[in-house]
Design a protein around this motif. Sequence first.
Motif, PDB file in Angstrom:
ATOM      1  N   ARG A  32       0.824  -1.215   0.000  1.00 39.20           N
ATOM      2  CA  ARG A  32       0.000   0.000   0.000  1.00 39.20           C
ATOM      3  C   ARG A  32       0.855   1.261   0.000  1.00 39.20           C
ATOM      4  O   ARG A  32       0.512   2.263  -0.610  1.00 39.20           O
ATOM      5  CB  ARG A  32      -0.920   0.031   1.223  1.00 39.20           C
ATOM      6  CG  ARG A  32      -2.214  -0.719   1.059  1.00 39.20           C
ATOM      7  CD  ARG A  32      -3.213  -0.413   2.161  1.00 39.20           C
ATOM      8  NE  ARG A  32      -2.680  -0.522   3.506  1.00 39.20           N
ATOM      9  CZ  ARG A  32      -2.615  -1.649   4.224  1.00 39.20           C
ATOM     10  NH1 ARG A  32      -3.044  -2.776   3.701  1.00 39.20           N
ATOM     11  NH2 ARG A  32      -2.135  -1.646   5.442  1.00 39.20           N
ATOM     12  N   GLU A  33       1.964   1.225   0.710  1.00 35.45           N
ATOM     13  CA  GLU A  33       2.810   2.417   0.867  1.00 35.45           C
ATOM     14  C   GLU A  33       3.750   2.644  -0.310  1.00 35.45           C
ATOM     15  O   GLU A  33       4.236   3.754  -0.507  1.00 35.45           O
ATOM     16  CB  GLU A  33       3.625   2.314   2.153  1.00 35.45           C
ATOM     17  CG  GLU A  33       2.776   2.268   3.420  1.00 35.45           C
ATOM     18  CD  GLU A  33       1.948   3.523   3.657  1.00 35.45           C
ATOM     19  OE1 GLU A  33       2.340   4.610   3.182  1.00 35.45           O
ATOM     20  OE2 GLU A  33       0.893   3.420   4.306  1.00 35.45           O
ATOM     21  N   GLU A  85       9.108   1.892  10.830  1.00 36.56           N
ATOM     22  CA  GLU A  85       9.740   3.193  11.087  1.00 36.56           C
ATOM     23  C   GLU A  85      10.041   3.915   9.783  1.00 36.56           C
ATOM     24  O   GLU A  85       9.836   5.131   9.680  1.00 36.56           O
ATOM     25  CB  GLU A  85      11.043   3.016  11.874  1.00 36.56           C
ATOM     26  CG  GLU A  85      10.859   2.745  13.337  1.00 36.56           C
ATOM     27  CD  GLU A  85      12.198   2.556  14.052  1.00 36.56           C
ATOM     28  OE1 GLU A  85      13.197   3.203  13.659  1.00 36.56           O
ATOM     29  OE2 GLU A  85      12.230   1.760  15.001  1.00 36.56           O
ATOM     30  N   VAL A  86      10.537   3.184   8.788  1.00 28.62           N
ATOM     31  CA  VAL A  86      10.823   3.783   7.482  1.00 28.62           C
ATOM     32  C   VAL A  86       9.536   4.365   6.903  1.00 28.62           C
ATOM     33  O   VAL A  86       9.515   5.500   6.404  1.00 28.62           O
ATOM     34  CB  VAL A  86      11.465   2.758   6.518  1.00 28.62           C
ATOM     35  CG1 VAL A  86      11.458   3.257   5.081  1.00 28.62           C
ATOM     36  CG2 VAL A  86      12.881   2.436   6.961  1.00 28.62           C
ATOM     37  N   LYS A  91       7.072   8.673   4.918  1.00 23.29           N
ATOM     38  CA  LYS A  91       5.780   8.677   4.226  1.00 23.29           C
ATOM     39  C   LYS A  91       5.669   9.944   3.371  1.00 23.29           C
ATOM     40  O   LYS A  91       5.905  11.041   3.837  1.00 23.29           O
ATOM     41  CB  LYS A  91       4.641   8.617   5.238  1.00 23.29           C
ATOM     42  CG  LYS A  91       3.299   8.338   4.613  1.00 23.29           C
ATOM     43  CD  LYS A  91       2.256   8.094   5.692  1.00 23.29           C
ATOM     44  CE  LYS A  91       0.949   7.691   5.086  1.00 23.29           C
ATOM     45  NZ  LYS A  91       0.828   6.286   4.815  1.00 23.29           N
ATOM     46  N   GLY A  92       5.354   9.761   2.100  1.00 11.92           N
ATOM     47  CA  GLY A  92       5.212  10.887   1.191  1.00 11.92           C
ATOM     48  C   GLY A  92       6.529  11.400   0.625  1.00 11.92           C
ATOM     49  O   GLY A  92       6.524  12.255  -0.259  1.00 11.92           O
ATOM     50  N   ALA A  93       7.645  10.892   1.103  1.00  8.86           N
ATOM     51  CA  ALA A  93       8.955  11.356   0.633  1.00  8.86           C
ATOM     52  C   ALA A  93       9.395  10.553  -0.589  1.00  8.86           C
ATOM     53  O   ALA A  93       9.009   9.395  -0.768  1.00  8.86           O
ATOM     54  CB  ALA A  93       9.994  11.219   1.741  1.00  8.86           C
ATOM     55  N   ALA A  98      12.849   3.569  -1.826  1.00  4.56           N
ATOM     56  CA  ALA A  98      14.207   3.066  -1.578  1.00  4.56           C
ATOM     57  C   ALA A  98      14.291   2.447  -0.180  1.00  4.56           C
ATOM     58  O   ALA A  98      14.895   1.386   0.005  1.00  4.56           O
ATOM     59  CB  ALA A  98      15.225   4.194  -1.730  1.00  4.56           C
ATOM     60  N   GLY A  99      13.669   3.091   0.790  1.00  8.35           N
ATOM     61  CA  GLY A  99      13.650   2.546   2.153  1.00  8.35           C
ATOM     62  C   GLY A  99      12.877   1.244   2.238  1.00  8.35           C
ATOM     63  O   GLY A  99      13.270   0.320   2.952  1.00  8.35           O
ATOM     64  N   LEU A 100      11.759   1.169   1.505  1.00  8.76           N
ATOM     65  CA  LEU A 100      10.967  -0.067   1.484  1.00  8.76           C
ATOM     66  C   LEU A 100      11.751  -1.212   0.857  1.00  8.76           C
ATOM     67  O   LEU A 100      11.706  -2.344   1.346  1.00  8.76           O
ATOM     68  CB  LEU A 100       9.649   0.151   0.735  1.00  8.76           C
ATOM     69  CG  LEU A 100       8.602   1.003   1.444  1.00  8.76           C
ATOM     70  CD1 LEU A 100       7.431   1.306   0.509  1.00  8.76           C
ATOM     71  CD2 LEU A 100       8.114   0.317   2.718  1.00  8.76           C
ATOM     72  N   VAL A 101      12.469  -0.919  -0.226  1.00 12.68           N
ATOM     73  CA  VAL A 101      13.285  -1.955  -0.864  1.00 12.68           C
ATOM     74  C   VAL A 101      14.344  -2.446   0.108  1.00 12.68           C
ATOM     75  O   VAL A 101      14.544  -3.654   0.265  1.00 12.68           O
ATOM     76  CB  VAL A 101      13.929  -1.438  -2.175  1.00 12.68           C
ATOM     77  CG1 VAL A 101      15.000  -2.407  -2.671  1.00 12.68           C
ATOM     78  CG2 VAL A 101      12.864  -1.239  -3.245  1.00 12.68           C
ATOM     79  N   ALA A 102      15.024  -1.517   0.790  1.00  8.79           N
ATOM     80  CA  ALA A 102      16.064  -1.911   1.743  1.00  8.79           C
ATOM     81  C   ALA A 102      15.477  -2.752   2.869  1.00  8.79           C
ATOM     82  O   ALA A 102      16.070  -3.764   3.284  1.00  8.79           O
ATOM     83  CB  ALA A 102      16.762  -0.674   2.302  1.00  8.79           C
TER      84      ALA A 102
END
Length: 161
Positions: A32-33, A85-86, A91-93, A98-102
Amino acid sequence: MEKNLSDLFVDALRDIFYAEKQILRALPKMAREAGSPELKDAFETHRDQTETHVERLQQVFEQIDKPARGKTCEAINGIIDEAKEVIDDFKGAEALDAGLVASAQAVEHYEIARYGALKAWARRLGLDEAAELLDRTLQEEIKTDQLLTDLAMHEANRKAA
């Protein structure tokens, strides 16, 4: 009574069973994010795969005549908490994907380590059918990790352009 490799195998099997169940719960939120349609698709596809991974683990439990139940895995809980936390912090950035992939790769690397060990231990214990099931999941986890790497590279190149 001294513990042996069989005990360690069952313990690690319960650990990854718990982990897979937690991953199943986390993936829809990550999908979703995600901003990128490719990343959303990757998370949704991996959720379907994870359901199959849980089913395979249940088969392994059946093969060793043990109940399919998990054992709290603090490692996966920590990795999933970091992913949350990421999401909260970015959120919105532009950097969220990239943070989700990591975060997803941290999960994959944990799973790859667990499944690799479980497969080796199953072979050593003469549990060839279990080893094959574990190897199928291991190969899927490796492919997912590679897909995430490819998405990260694509996303980084797209943003740089």
